[in-house]
Enzyme design. Sequence first.
Site, PDB file in Angstrom:
ATOM      1  N   GLN A  66      -7.241  -0.898   4.115  1.00 55.74           N
ATOM      2  CA  GLN A  66      -6.347  -0.367   4.848  1.00 55.74           C
ATOM      3  C   GLN A  66      -6.492   0.562   5.667  1.00 55.74           C
ATOM      4  OE1 GLN A  66      -2.220   1.578   4.987  1.00 55.74           O
ATOM      5  NE2 GLN A  66      -1.371  -0.748   4.886  1.00 55.74           N
ATOM      6  N   PRO A  71       0.649  -1.413   0.406  1.00 56.80           N
ATOM      7  CA  PRO A  71      -0.242   0.072  -0.115  1.00 56.80           C
ATOM      8  C   PRO A  71       0.899   1.210   0.218  1.00 56.80           C
ATOM      9  CG  PRO A  71       0.136  -1.176   1.855  1.00 56.80           C
ATOM     10  CD  PRO A  71       0.739  -1.784   1.152  1.00 56.80           C
ATOM     11  N   MET A  72       0.788   2.576  -0.947  1.00 61.43           N
ATOM     12  CA  MET A  72       1.022   3.325  -0.785  1.00 61.43           C
ATOM     13  C   MET A  72       0.266   4.573  -1.308  1.00 61.43           C
ATOM     14  SD  MET A  72       4.802   2.234  -2.450  1.00 61.43           S
ATOM     15  CE  MET A  72       4.588   1.624  -4.375  1.00 61.43           C
ATOM     16  N   LYS A  87      -0.383  -4.957   9.189  1.00 64.71           N
ATOM     17  CA  LYS A  87       1.311  -3.937   8.860  1.00 64.71           C
ATOM     18  C   LYS A  87       1.693  -3.396   9.770  1.00 64.71           C
ATOM     19  CE  LYS A  87       2.949  -1.979   4.674  1.00 64.71           C
ATOM     20  NZ  LYS A  87       3.955  -1.204   5.255  1.00 64.71           N
ATOM     21  N   ASN A  99       8.998  -7.260   4.066  1.00 66.97           N
ATOM     22  CA  ASN A  99       8.506  -5.823   3.244  1.00 66.97           C
ATOM     23  C   ASN A  99       9.829  -5.294   3.410  1.00 66.97           C
ATOM     24  OD1 ASN A  99       7.647  -2.790   3.731  1.00 66.97           O
ATOM     25  ND2 ASN A  99       7.689  -3.331   1.273  1.00 66.97           N
ATOM     26  N   ARG A 119       7.847   1.069  -3.605  1.00 66.34           N
ATOM     27  CA  ARG A 119       8.834   1.500  -4.597  1.00 66.34           C
ATOM     28  C   ARG A 119       9.576   1.000  -6.086  1.00 66.34           C
ATOM     29  NH1 ARG A 119      12.529   3.447  -0.009  1.00 66.34           N
ATOM     30  NH2 ARG A 119      12.500   1.703   0.891  1.00 66.34           N
ATOM     31  N   CYS A 168       3.362   3.138   9.297  1.00 59.61           N
ATOM     32  CA  CYS A 168       3.295   4.621   8.305  1.00 59.61           C
ATOM     33  C   CYS A 168       4.267   5.702   9.110  1.00 59.61           C
ATOM     34  CB  CYS A 168       2.235   4.465   7.680  1.00 59.61           C
ATOM     35  SG  CYS A 168       2.783   6.031   6.762  1.00 59.61           S
TER      36      CYS A 168
HETATM   37  C1  LIG Z   1       5.117   7.042  -1.644  1.00 60.17           C
HETATM   38  C2  LIG Z   1       4.697   5.807   0.158  1.00 60.17           C
HETATM   39  C3  LIG Z   1       3.106   5.775   0.426  1.00 60.17           C
HETATM   40  C4  LIG Z   1       3.085   5.156   1.393  1.00 60.17           C
HETATM   41  N1  LIG Z   1       2.116   4.582   2.414  1.00 60.17           N
HETATM   42  C5  LIG Z   1       1.513   3.681   2.654  1.00 60.17           C
HETATM   43  C6  LIG Z   1       0.413   3.287   3.260  1.00 60.17           C
HETATM   44  O1  LIG Z   1      -0.508   4.047   3.023  1.00 60.17           O
HETATM   45  N2  LIG Z   1       0.329   2.750   4.276  1.00 60.17           N
HETATM   46  C7  LIG Z   1       1.163   1.937   4.630  1.00 60.17           C
HETATM   47  O2  LIG Z   1       1.398   0.915   5.593  1.00 60.17           O
HETATM   48  N3  LIG Z   1       2.295   1.737   4.190  1.00 60.17           N
HETATM   49  C8  LIG Z   1       2.500   2.387   3.316  1.00 60.17           C
HETATM   50  N4  LIG Z   1       4.270   3.158   3.046  1.00 60.17           N
HETATM   51  C9  LIG Z   1       5.103   2.460   3.237  1.00 60.17           C
HETATM   52  C10 LIG Z   1       4.999   1.271   1.664  1.00 60.17           C
HETATM   53  O3  LIG Z   1       4.343  -0.457   2.320  1.00 60.17           O
HETATM   54  C11 LIG Z   1       6.515  -0.119   2.607  1.00 60.17           C
HETATM   55  O4  LIG Z   1       6.223  -0.517   3.575  1.00 60.17           O
HETATM   56  C12 LIG Z   1       7.764   0.479   2.480  1.00 60.17           C
HETATM   57  O5  LIG Z   1       7.536   1.276   0.978  1.00 60.17           O
HETATM   58  C13 LIG Z   1       8.971  -0.736   2.134  1.00 60.17           C
HETATM   59  O6  LIG Z   1       8.580  -0.561   1.104  1.00 60.17           O
HETATM   60  P1  LIG Z   1       9.699  -0.811   0.037  1.00 60.17           P
HETATM   61  O7  LIG Z   1      10.691  -0.596   0.525  1.00 60.17           O
HETATM   62  O8  LIG Z   1       9.747  -2.219  -0.822  1.00 60.17           O
HETATM   63  O9  LIG Z   1       9.325   0.377  -0.626  1.00 60.17           O
HETATM   64  C14 LIG Z   1       4.721   3.727   2.009  1.00 60.17           C
HETATM   65  C15 LIG Z   1       5.226   4.209   1.336  1.00 60.17           C
HETATM   66  C16 LIG Z   1       5.954   5.184   0.193  1.00 60.17           C
HETATM   67  C17 LIG Z   1       6.612   5.176  -0.775  1.00 60.17           C
END
Ligand SMILES: Cc1cc2nc3c(=O)[nH]c(=O)nc-3n(C[C@H](O)[C@H](O)[C@H](O)COP(=O)(O)O)c2cc1C
Length: 340
Positions: free
Chosen positions: A81, A27-28, A153, A214, A239, A111
């Site tokens: 979420q 989720p992002m 999460k 993750n 990402r 987050c």
């Molecule tokens: C732009 C952005 C927005 C995110 N928004 C959320 C979110 O709404 N909820 C959440 O649990 N994590 C959020 N995250 C965290 C990601 O879900 C993930 O845990 C984190 O980016 C690490 O994974 P990665 O290295 O594959 O990016 C966000 C990350 C980014 C970069």
Amino acid sequence: MALTFPTFSQPLVIGGFELANRVFVAPMAGVTDRPYRQLCKRLGAGYAVSEMAASNALLWATEKTSRRINHEGEASPKTVQIAGADPAMMAQAARFNVDRGAQIIDLNMGCPAKKVCNVAAGSALMQKPELIGRIITAVTEAVKADGIAVTLKMRTGWDRENRNALQIARMAQDLGIAMITIHGRTRADKYQGNAEYDTIAQVKSQIQIPVVANGDIDSPEKAKMVLDYTGADAVMVGRAAQGRPWIFRQIAHFLETGEKPPDPTEDEIARWLKDHLEDHYRFYGEYIGVRTARKHIGWYLKGLPGVKLFRETLMELESVQEQMAAIEKFFSTQHEPSYQ
Ligand SMILES: Cc1cc2nc3c(=O)[nH]c(=O)nc-3n(C[C@H](O)[C@H](O)[C@H](O)COP(=O)(O)O)c2cc1C
């Protein structure tokens, strides 16, 4: 080649839903909206969680939140979420979303964003395991009658001296959480340094519910390394999937066969980008759609010749027609011979 990840070919079942595979899109907020989730699923993601939605009922009627919890036409399971720190409000938010079609509820304890953490929600909650317990109890109670699974999460802890993921995971399991995703960083790490996988491995070895690993997974090889190292049941990619929704099928293929599929051709990238944008414009309308599409377009084109200049042009275009025409032109010039 023999499968080195023995459970990969067996489906993971959460809340009665058999997931298509064990490679998930993270989720992002501001990225994994419905059009993007759908494309990721089409291109190989086995599971997708929506961007977080506030548990504050005052926000539910806003255009932004109602878009975030929109799952119309999306392949099941539809997972929403929610984020917040008040057990009763979180329970109400879970009910609200289930009544609107959510099939799984995910609790955000991961987050680090200020907006969330100012109200001590998101990963700040990791400092308050007792409150997490009350939130889980309130939410699971609220949706139990519908047979809805609740997942969690989180990060590995709130700082490096306080990596309490195992304590929280054990409690969450006891309180009925169906699956836990762990981002291999503490809250204090924000996004700095490298994700570590020891804590994820430790949690996985101590609990029985599925664990999703993750953090910093950006290639099929890395996904396999993380699965082997942690013993996790699935991987989640955030990402590295921005502008690369095909990464899911590349990872899934590699995990299944041990062979690395080739990167997509420019024609394939152009086709998927255009498909994505058409859905994106339909979802947001022209005004918001054109503006919010810019970051996605920049990500898709990253690394292609001339993209720096193109990004500047893109900022000036305000209609769907202009944006699409510019993309067409950009890709057609990629094929022109270079005389330099
Ligand atoms: C732009 C952005 C927005 C995110 N928004 C959320 C979110 O709404 N909820 C959440 O649990 N994590 C959020 N995250 C965290 C990601 O879900 C993930 O845990 C984190 O980016 C690490 O994974 P990665 O290295 O594959 O990016 C966000 C990350 C980014 C970069």
